[in-house]
Design a protein around this motif. Structure first.
Motif, mmCIF file in Angstrom:
data_model
loop_
_atom_site.group_PDB
_atom_site.id
_atom_site.type_symbol
_atom_site.label_atom_id
_atom_site.label_comp_id
_atom_site.label_asym_id
_atom_site.label_seq_id
_atom_site.Cartn_x
_atom_site.Cartn_y
_atom_site.Cartn_z
ATOM 1 N N SER B 1 -2.919 0.603 -1.448
ATOM 2 C CA SER B 1 -3.967 0.351 -0.439
ATOM 3 C C SER B 1 -3.566 -0.884 0.337
ATOM 4 O O SER B 1 -2.816 -1.720 -0.155
ATOM 5 C CB SER B 1 -5.289 0.122 -1.182
ATOM 6 N N VAL B 2 -4.024 -0.981 1.546
ATOM 7 C CA VAL B 2 -3.565 -2.072 2.405
ATOM 8 C C VAL B 2 -4.735 -3.026 2.634
ATOM 9 O O VAL B 2 -5.857 -2.582 2.845
ATOM 10 C CB VAL B 2 -3.091 -1.486 3.764
ATOM 11 N N GLN B 3 -4.468 -4.322 2.552
ATOM 12 C CA GLN B 3 -5.543 -5.298 2.835
ATOM 13 C C GLN B 3 -6.029 -5.044 4.258
ATOM 14 O O GLN B 3 -5.333 -4.459 5.042
ATOM 15 C CB GLN B 3 -4.980 -6.721 2.740
ATOM 16 N N GLY B 4 -7.169 -5.556 4.563
ATOM 17 C CA GLY B 4 -7.628 -5.475 5.966
ATOM 18 C C GLY B 4 -8.281 -4.126 6.243
ATOM 19 O O GLY B 4 -8.389 -3.698 7.366
ATOM 20 N N GLY B 5 -8.638 -3.422 5.199
ATOM 21 C CA GLY B 5 -9.509 -2.266 5.476
ATOM 22 C C GLY B 5 -8.777 -1.092 6.088
ATOM 23 O O GLY B 5 -9.365 -0.175 6.613
ATOM 24 N N GLY B 6 -7.420 -1.128 6.035
ATOM 25 C CA GLY B 6 -6.715 0.021 6.625
ATOM 26 C C GLY B 6 -7.083 1.278 5.832
ATOM 27 O O GLY B 6 -7.337 1.217 4.637
ATOM 28 N N LYS B 7 -7.093 2.429 6.514
ATOM 29 C CA LYS B 7 -7.432 3.677 5.786
ATOM 30 C C LYS B 7 -6.360 3.880 4.716
ATOM 31 O O LYS B 7 -5.172 3.784 5.021
ATOM 32 C CB LYS B 7 -7.372 4.858 6.759
ATOM 33 N N PRO B 8 -6.759 4.141 3.462
ATOM 34 C CA PRO B 8 -5.707 4.423 2.479
ATOM 35 C C PRO B 8 -4.989 5.715 2.895
ATOM 36 O O PRO B 8 -5.621 6.640 3.376
ATOM 37 C CB PRO B 8 -6.472 4.607 1.172
ATOM 38 N N GLY B 9 -3.694 5.736 2.742
ATOM 39 C CA GLY B 9 -2.919 6.925 3.130
ATOM 40 C C GLY B 9 -3.090 7.986 2.055
ATOM 41 O O GLY B 9 -4.023 7.963 1.283
ATOM 42 N N CYS B 10 -2.165 8.888 2.030
ATOM 43 C CA CYS B 10 -2.238 9.987 1.065
ATOM 44 C C CYS B 10 -1.885 9.396 -0.299
ATOM 45 O O CYS B 10 -0.749 8.925 -0.490
ATOM 46 C CB CYS B 10 -1.223 11.039 1.489
ATOM 47 N N PRO B 11 -2.827 9.351 -1.242
ATOM 48 C CA PRO B 11 -2.560 8.638 -2.499
ATOM 49 C C PRO B 11 -1.296 9.158 -3.193
ATOM 50 O O PRO B 11 -0.500 8.400 -3.708
ATOM 51 C CB PRO B 11 -3.809 8.920 -3.341
ATOM 52 N N ALA B 12 -1.101 10.485 -3.117
ATOM 53 C CA ALA B 12 0.043 11.029 -3.865
ATOM 54 C C ALA B 12 1.355 10.581 -3.216
ATOM 55 O O ALA B 12 2.397 10.573 -3.831
ATOM 56 C CB ALA B 12 -0.028 12.550 -3.863
ATOM 57 N N CYS B 13 1.299 10.205 -1.939
ATOM 58 C CA CYS B 13 2.579 9.877 -1.278
ATOM 59 C C CYS B 13 2.827 8.387 -1.328
ATOM 60 O O CYS B 13 3.882 7.908 -0.952
ATOM 61 C CB CYS B 13 2.521 10.282 0.204
ATOM 62 N N MET B 15 2.216 6.153 0.561
ATOM 63 C CA MET B 15 2.600 5.503 1.834
ATOM 64 C C MET B 15 1.292 5.057 2.481
ATOM 65 O O MET B 15 0.541 5.861 3.010
ATOM 66 C CB MET B 15 3.317 6.513 2.733
ATOM 67 N N PRO B 16 1.011 3.755 2.432
ATOM 68 C CA PRO B 16 -0.261 3.302 2.996
ATOM 69 C C PRO B 16 -0.244 3.424 4.522
ATOM 70 O O PRO B 16 0.817 3.453 5.140
ATOM 71 C CB PRO B 16 -0.302 1.836 2.578
ATOM 72 N N THR B 17 -1.441 3.508 5.103
ATOM 73 C CA THR B 17 -1.505 3.455 6.567
ATOM 74 C C THR B 17 -1.387 1.984 6.921
ATOM 75 O O THR B 17 -2.184 1.168 6.470
ATOM 76 C CB THR B 17 -2.867 4.003 7.037
ATOM 77 N N LEU B 18 -0.363 1.616 7.690
ATOM 78 C CA LEU B 18 -0.064 0.196 7.876
ATOM 79 C C LEU B 18 -0.770 -0.350 9.113
ATOM 80 O O LEU B 18 -0.702 0.254 10.185
ATOM 81 C CB LEU B 18 1.453 0.030 8.045
ATOM 82 N N GLU B 19 -1.423 -1.512 8.927
ATOM 83 C CA GLU B 19 -1.977 -2.203 10.105
ATOM 84 C C GLU B 19 -0.799 -2.764 10.893
ATOM 85 O O GLU B 19 0.211 -3.166 10.298
ATOM 86 C CB GLU B 19 -2.888 -3.355 9.620
ATOM 87 N N PRO B 20 -0.874 -2.833 12.227
ATOM 88 C CA PRO B 20 0.277 -3.334 13.021
ATOM 89 C C PRO B 20 0.826 -4.657 12.484
ATOM 90 O O PRO B 20 2.002 -4.816 12.274
ATOM 91 C CB PRO B 20 -0.324 -3.501 14.426
ATOM 92 N N GLY B 21 -0.028 -5.605 12.138
ATOM 93 C CA GLY B 21 0.486 -6.918 11.679
ATOM 94 C C GLY B 21 1.287 -6.791 10.417
ATOM 95 O O GLY B 21 2.354 -7.387 10.265
ATOM 96 N N THR B 22 0.827 -5.932 9.489
ATOM 97 C CA THR B 22 1.531 -5.882 8.190
ATOM 98 C C THR B 22 2.748 -4.970 8.276
ATOM 99 O O THR B 22 3.674 -5.103 7.502
ATOM 100 C CB THR B 22 0.596 -5.292 7.115
ATOM 101 N N GLU B 23 2.750 -4.055 9.278
ATOM 102 C CA GLU B 23 3.832 -3.061 9.324
ATOM 103 C C GLU B 23 5.181 -3.760 9.372
ATOM 104 O O GLU B 23 6.069 -3.465 8.576
ATOM 105 C CB GLU B 23 3.691 -2.153 10.561
ATOM 106 N N ARG B 24 5.352 -4.740 10.256
ATOM 107 C CA ARG B 24 6.670 -5.368 10.450
ATOM 108 C C ARG B 24 7.138 -6.027 9.176
ATOM 109 O O ARG B 24 8.227 -5.764 8.675
ATOM 110 C CB ARG B 24 6.571 -6.384 11.594
ATOM 111 N N ARG B 25 6.227 -6.833 8.567
ATOM 112 C CA ARG B 25 6.622 -7.570 7.348
ATOM 113 C C ARG B 25 6.957 -6.584 6.228
ATOM 114 O O ARG B 25 7.985 -6.685 5.553
ATOM 115 C CB ARG B 25 5.468 -8.502 6.927
#
Lengths: 114, 227
Positions: B1-13, B15-25
């Motif tokens: 799960s991603v901080q900042g309330g991003g929608k959780p991605g497909c749990p089985a995969c 791969m979290p849904t990345l907020e733009p700020g966290t995506e790069r890091r």
């Protein structure tokens, strides 16, 4: 396979280029300057579940709809890489020897629903 | 799960849904981990003695020239059709350090860091030497390469033979990589040459002697059951 854009949240390939200078690794990695660390994201609703890539024809979509109605509830389909390609890399090891190798399956080319 | 309330991605995969700020890091860290893991490295190498760019360019140019020649004329090295599925293919260029030098002989040292727990199979190995043309120009030049006193190769060069020359080192390097040694020492003797054998003996020179090898590396336990 679709590349992600703002309009759809269906399973697609998200492109992202990492420049080795951004992580300070350009001193030991001679070539390439960076690489595509693409990844797959998006939803896999029942009617596209287990379709190898989103470029499926309308025929496949109809078949999938039929399959979806027969699908057991709760079947979870994921957006995953379906095709990857190698990355050729030239780098220094800690003894300043130069090594060249092809890293297999390094770059995600296409995504699809598992 | 991603901080900042991003929608959780497909749990089985995973791969979290990345907020733009966290995506790069997130992706820069992922790239570091992915490259090190695929190269079987524990950490990034620290290049303490950088090789002069000119020497690197020279070596890479000769590597490709050598490759093109080998592909054109099926000689001692058949064109390489690539590694097996469970192996990683490598080309290695190792630059020599001069250990000692006298008017007609010198000692070369090559340093390797064999990957821990990897078995390395050497498929091709050549020593590249830049020999200065002898002033006299009359007497033939004889190049001898030895390892721990055992003669590995002896080559007669035409008198006006300035330029790059190759010496095959295949059996010696195969034996070396079967051992646990990490330092390869060679003695170079040059009869009929002026001064020290190769013009590139000092480390900063673009004519530094170098060794080119082709290898496949297989990690133990990756034996594929061939049916």
């Amino acid at each position: 396979s679709l590349r992600c854009d703002q309009t759809s949240d269906l399973c697609c390939r998200k492109d992202y280029y990492v420049d080795f200078r951004d992580i300070g690794w350009n001193d030991w990695i001679i070539k390439p300057e960076g690489y595509q660390i693409n990844y797959c994201m998006g939803q896999c609703p029942p009617h596209v579940a287990s379709s190898p890539g989103m470029a499926s024809s309308s025929h496949t979509a109809v078949l999938n709809l039929i399959r979806a109605h027969n699908l057991q509830p709760g079947g979870q389909s994921c957006c995953v890489p379906t095709h990857r390609r190698p990355l050729s890399i030239l780098y220094f090891d800690r003894n300043s020897n130069i090594l060249k190798t092809d890293i297999p399956d390094m770059i995600v080319e296409a995504c699809g629903c598992s | 799960s991603v901080q900042g309330g991003g929608k959780p991605g497909c749990p089985a995969c995973r791969m979290p849904t990345l907020e733009p700020g966290t995506e790069r890091r997130f992706l820069l860290e992922l790239a570091k981990r992915q490259v090190l893991e695929k190269l079987h490295l524990m950490e990034r190498p620290n290049v303490t003695q950088p090789v002069p760019r000119l020497a690197v360019t020279n070596a890479l140019r000769h590597l490709h020239v050598g490759q093109a020649q080998r592909d054109r004329q099926p000689g001692p090295f058949a064109p390489w059709d690539g590694p097996e599925a469970d192996e990683l293919g490598y080309e290695i260029i190792s630059f020599a350090k001069t250990e000692f030098s006298s008017p007609s002989s010198m000692g070369l040292r090559f340093q390797f860091s064999q990957g821990t727990g990897q078995d390395v199979h050497i498929l091709q190995a050549q020593l590249w030497l830049y020999v200065r043309a002898p002033q006299s120009g009359l007497s033939p030049v004889t190049l001898r390469v030895s390892q721990a006193g055992a003669l590995l190769s002896e080559r007669q060069l035409e008198a006006r033979a300035g330029g790059w020359h190759t010496v095959s080192l295949l059996p010696a390097l195969q034996a070396f990589f079967r051992g646990q040694e990490k330092t390869l020492r060679l003695e170079l003797e040059c009869r009929g040459c002026q001064a020290n054998a190769t013009a590139g003996s000092d480390a900063g020179s673009s004519h530094q002697p170098f060794l080119v090898a082709k290898a496949t590396v297989r990690k133990p336990g990756q034996q594929v059951a061939k049916r």
